[in-house]
Scaffold this motif. Structure first.
Motif, mmCIF file in Angstrom:
data_model
loop_
_atom_site.group_PDB
_atom_site.id
_atom_site.type_symbol
_atom_site.label_atom_id
_atom_site.label_comp_id
_atom_site.label_asym_id
_atom_site.label_seq_id
_atom_site.Cartn_x
_atom_site.Cartn_y
_atom_site.Cartn_z
ATOM 1 N N ALA A 151 0.574 -1.103 0.029
ATOM 2 C CA ALA A 151 0.066 0.013 -0.125
ATOM 3 C C ALA A 151 0.833 1.212 0.048
ATOM 4 C CB ALA A 151 -0.787 0.027 1.296
ATOM 5 N N GLY A 152 2.055 0.940 0.587
ATOM 6 C CA GLY A 152 2.808 2.319 0.651
ATOM 7 C C GLY A 152 4.279 1.595 1.424
ATOM 8 N N ILE A 153 5.243 2.636 1.429
ATOM 9 C CA ILE A 153 6.468 2.364 2.000
ATOM 10 C C ILE A 153 6.885 3.526 2.958
ATOM 11 C CG2 ILE A 153 8.881 1.704 2.140
ATOM 12 C CD1 ILE A 153 8.171 0.597 -0.785
ATOM 13 N N ILE A 154 7.201 3.443 4.324
ATOM 14 C CA ILE A 154 7.495 4.513 5.201
ATOM 15 C C ILE A 154 8.836 4.143 5.938
ATOM 16 C CG2 ILE A 154 5.984 3.911 7.022
ATOM 17 C CD1 ILE A 154 5.732 6.840 7.504
ATOM 18 N N PHE A 155 9.631 5.155 5.991
ATOM 19 C CA PHE A 155 10.797 5.010 6.643
ATOM 20 C C PHE A 155 11.633 6.321 6.901
ATOM 21 C CE2 PHE A 155 11.990 4.663 2.209
ATOM 22 C CZ PHE A 155 13.124 5.312 2.061
ATOM 23 N N ALA A 156 12.152 6.631 8.128
ATOM 24 C CA ALA A 156 12.817 7.751 8.472
ATOM 25 C C ALA A 156 14.313 7.634 7.991
ATOM 26 C CB ALA A 156 12.841 7.748 9.910
ATOM 27 N N ASN A 157 14.612 8.865 7.534
ATOM 28 C CA ASN A 157 15.943 9.042 6.733
ATOM 29 C C ASN A 157 16.526 10.296 7.035
ATOM 30 O OD1 ASN A 157 17.840 7.712 5.317
ATOM 31 N ND2 ASN A 157 17.687 9.247 3.954
ATOM 32 N N PRO A 158 17.424 10.530 7.968
ATOM 33 C CA PRO A 158 18.221 9.271 8.817
ATOM 34 C C PRO A 158 17.090 8.658 9.903
ATOM 35 C CG PRO A 158 19.528 11.408 8.830
ATOM 36 C CD PRO A 158 18.174 11.698 8.319
ATOM 37 N N ASN A 159 17.406 7.662 10.086
ATOM 38 C CA ASN A 159 16.624 6.553 10.716
ATOM 39 C C ASN A 159 16.638 7.162 12.234
ATOM 40 O OD1 ASN A 159 14.610 4.768 11.105
ATOM 41 N ND2 ASN A 159 15.893 2.956 11.383
ATOM 42 N N ALA A 160 15.360 7.133 12.891
ATOM 43 C CA ALA A 160 15.371 7.120 14.436
ATOM 44 C C ALA A 160 14.761 5.925 15.105
ATOM 45 C CB ALA A 160 14.296 8.431 14.717
ATOM 46 N N PRO A 161 15.360 5.325 15.910
ATOM 47 C CA PRO A 161 16.394 6.075 16.888
ATOM 48 C C PRO A 161 18.045 5.663 16.528
ATOM 49 C CG PRO A 161 15.806 4.136 17.953
ATOM 50 C CD PRO A 161 15.072 3.932 16.550
ATOM 51 N N THR A 162 18.291 5.016 15.317
ATOM 52 C CA THR A 162 19.486 4.484 14.833
ATOM 53 C C THR A 162 20.265 5.619 14.531
ATOM 54 O OG1 THR A 162 19.190 4.015 12.782
ATOM 55 C CG2 THR A 162 18.713 2.373 14.359
ATOM 56 N N GLY A 163 19.873 6.651 13.754
ATOM 57 C CA GLY A 163 20.866 7.655 13.192
ATOM 58 C C GLY A 163 21.534 7.528 11.735
ATOM 59 N N ARG A 164 21.340 6.334 11.330
ATOM 60 C CA ARG A 164 21.830 5.988 10.276
ATOM 61 C C ARG A 164 20.999 6.440 8.781
ATOM 62 N NH1 ARG A 164 25.827 1.051 10.840
ATOM 63 N NH2 ARG A 164 26.577 2.016 9.035
ATOM 64 N N ALA A 165 21.674 6.866 7.694
ATOM 65 C CA ALA A 165 20.868 7.365 6.797
ATOM 66 C C ALA A 165 21.220 6.693 5.287
ATOM 67 C CB ALA A 165 21.383 8.969 6.576
ATOM 68 N N LEU A 166 20.356 6.884 4.246
ATOM 69 C CA LEU A 166 20.447 6.247 2.985
ATOM 70 C C LEU A 166 20.956 7.281 2.301
ATOM 71 C CD1 LEU A 166 17.191 4.097 2.486
ATOM 72 C CD2 LEU A 166 19.529 3.201 2.875
ATOM 73 N N GLY A 167 21.457 7.083 0.930
ATOM 74 C CA GLY A 167 21.677 8.061 0.103
ATOM 75 C C GLY A 167 20.681 8.086 -0.731
ATOM 76 N N LEU A 168 20.739 9.104 -2.009
ATOM 77 C CA LEU A 168 19.431 9.471 -2.757
ATOM 78 C C LEU A 168 19.482 8.348 -3.870
ATOM 79 C CD1 LEU A 168 19.751 13.379 -3.703
ATOM 80 C CD2 LEU A 168 18.422 11.950 -1.864
ATOM 81 N N ASP A 169 20.404 7.685 -4.167
ATOM 82 C CA ASP A 169 20.447 6.282 -5.061
ATOM 83 C C ASP A 169 19.541 5.312 -4.742
ATOM 84 O OD1 ASP A 169 22.097 7.956 -6.872
ATOM 85 O OD2 ASP A 169 23.857 6.937 -6.510
ATOM 86 N N ALA A 170 19.728 5.150 -3.154
ATOM 87 C CA ALA A 170 18.933 4.134 -2.635
ATOM 88 C C ALA A 170 17.632 4.268 -2.488
ATOM 89 C CB ALA A 170 19.651 3.974 -1.453
ATOM 90 N N ILE A 171 17.183 5.870 -2.220
ATOM 91 C CA ILE A 171 15.887 5.948 -2.213
ATOM 92 C C ILE A 171 15.182 6.295 -3.601
ATOM 93 C CG2 ILE A 171 14.402 8.272 -1.550
ATOM 94 C CD1 ILE A 171 16.345 8.875 0.604
ATOM 95 N N ALA A 172 15.956 6.569 -4.594
ATOM 96 C CA ALA A 172 15.454 6.561 -5.737
ATOM 97 C C ALA A 172 14.926 5.242 -6.384
ATOM 98 C CB ALA A 172 16.344 6.999 -6.838
ATOM 99 N N ALA A 173 15.750 3.985 -5.911
ATOM 100 C CA ALA A 173 15.506 2.876 -6.286
ATOM 101 C C ALA A 173 14.284 2.273 -5.814
ATOM 102 C CB ALA A 173 16.897 1.858 -6.030
ATOM 103 N N ILE A 174 14.189 2.424 -4.346
ATOM 104 C CA ILE A 174 12.934 2.142 -3.612
ATOM 105 C C ILE A 174 11.498 2.826 -4.401
ATOM 106 C CG2 ILE A 174 11.725 2.331 -1.647
ATOM 107 C CD1 ILE A 174 14.506 2.032 -0.278
ATOM 108 N N ALA A 175 12.117 3.932 -4.889
ATOM 109 C CA ALA A 175 10.754 4.603 -5.359
ATOM 110 C C ALA A 175 10.442 4.157 -6.752
ATOM 111 C CB ALA A 175 10.893 6.109 -5.397
ATOM 112 N N LYS A 176 11.521 3.936 -7.497
ATOM 113 C CA LYS A 176 11.325 3.314 -8.861
ATOM 114 C C LYS A 176 10.571 2.040 -9.175
ATOM 115 C CE LYS A 176 14.113 2.343 -13.039
ATOM 116 N NZ LYS A 176 15.334 2.617 -13.593
#
Length: 358
Positions: A151-176
């Protein structure tokens, strides 16, 4: 438990925010508030708004603030959606975008716990996708072919509470990979070192980015958030909002938020001060025996190699310092520590030395 409640109320499990204790000389490092104040221009604008006009309703469209945000991201005003804090925006997102014929919402197993609260509140069926052992989000888990699209995908970026982040290429791959699913990126902490997915909005009409003024803009007490998306997604959110509360932001909030967004110099100065303090604090915690995850936020997620996280948190509390301890699977031995001023970080580490040697 009242017999007058609606049928569903007894089964709700509300979100529990960080402790707001009243302790003398308290150092609050548990709710990720910014140690530096908001823009002086924002304070001045809010003071100017405290006049006779408060008898009037605020601008229904909040056009001035929406235009200021749109200019910053080179978007159109109809691509900006406002709310009473980003949590309200997320509530509208769950209602407007994730109830789609029983399809599952995908989200990480370790992330902002309000997502699960909203899943229960809106009865959104969902799938928890485990983070990797190092608490990174595996993009392949979100791009694989499936029989039924989420139905959808949701994630925090950077993530909470871990603090780690994805780059734009990774986010683009998920959206695509899921053009028929709304991909919501919660960027509450993005200004402390990560890249905003707002840069991808022209390419991916299924992408929605959520921001708050509570963290990098030091306006947690004002309650202003915004979402950036295609005009179609914003139109859906507006339908929900205007069926719930047509005036979520008051005149004072609108004035302060717009002045804050437009004061780029103050924003840059204070966010870099937090980033510098974070890097020094990470080194100091490691010297005290902590394993510290890489962070692109205004907090650190750390685990001591020998001592129990809950006992450390209690020891700090007895000395007037609050940090966040999550008693949850996989992260029960971690502490989330907000980055304070350099002086506050020194106080934290000096107190930790005493607690760890007690």
């Amino acid at each position: 438990m009242s017999t007058l409640w609606s049928d569903h109320v007894a089964g709700l499990i509300p979100y529990v925010p960080g402790e707001q204790a009243r302790i003398p000389d308290l150092l609050k490092l548990n709710t990720n508030e910014n140690p530096y104040g908001p823009s002086p221009k924002a304070i001045e604008a809010m003071q100017a708004a405290l006049g006779d006009d408060l008898r009037l309703y605020p601008d229904y469209q909040a056009l001035g603030l929406r235009q200021a945000i749109a200019r910053r991201y080179r978007l159109q005003a109809d691509q900006v959606f406002l709310g009473n804090g980003s949590d309200e925006i997320l509530a509208h997102v769950f209602n407007a975008l994730f109830l789609r014929g029983g399809r599952l919402l995908w989200l990480p197993d370790v992330t902002y716990s309000f997502y699960r609260t909203y899943c229960r509140f809106y009865d959104v069926p969902h799938r928890l996708i485990p983070l990797a052992d190092d608490f990174s989000l595996r993009v392949s888990d979100y791009t694989q072919a499936v029989e039924q699209e989420p139905a959808g995908i949701i994630f925090a970026n950077p993530n909470a509470p871990t603090g780690r982040a994805l780059g734009l290429d990774a986010i683009a791959a998920i959206a695509k990979a899921h053009p028929d699913s709304a991909v919501v990126v919660d960027e509450a902490y993005v200004d402390f070192g990560a890249e905003s997915a707002a840069a991808l909005l022209r390419e991916f009409p299924n992408l929605l980015v959520v921001h708050t003024l509570s963290k990098s803009r030091s306006l947690a007490g004002l309650r202003v958030g915004y979402a950036l998306a295609s005009s179609d997604l914003v139109a859906g959110l507006l339908r929900v909002k205007d069926s719930f509360n047509s005036y979520p932001l008051d005149r004072v909030a609108l004035a302060g938020a717009q002045a804050s967004i437009e004061d780029e110099a103050w924003f840059e100065r204070t966010r870099h001060a937090v980033i510098d303090a974070r890097e020094q604090l990470a080194q100091d915690l490691q010297a005290l025996g902590f394993d510290v995850l890489p962070s692109q936020t205004n907090f650190l997620f750390a685990r001591h190699r020998r001592q129990d996280a809950g006992e450390i948190a209690q020891g700090l509390r007895h000395q007037g310092i609050l940090v966040r301890h999550f008693q949850a699977p996989r992260i029960e031995q971690y502490l989330r520590i907000t980055v304070g001023t350099p002086e506050q970080c020194v106080r934290l580490c000096d107190t930790l030395k005493a607690v760890l040697s007690a």
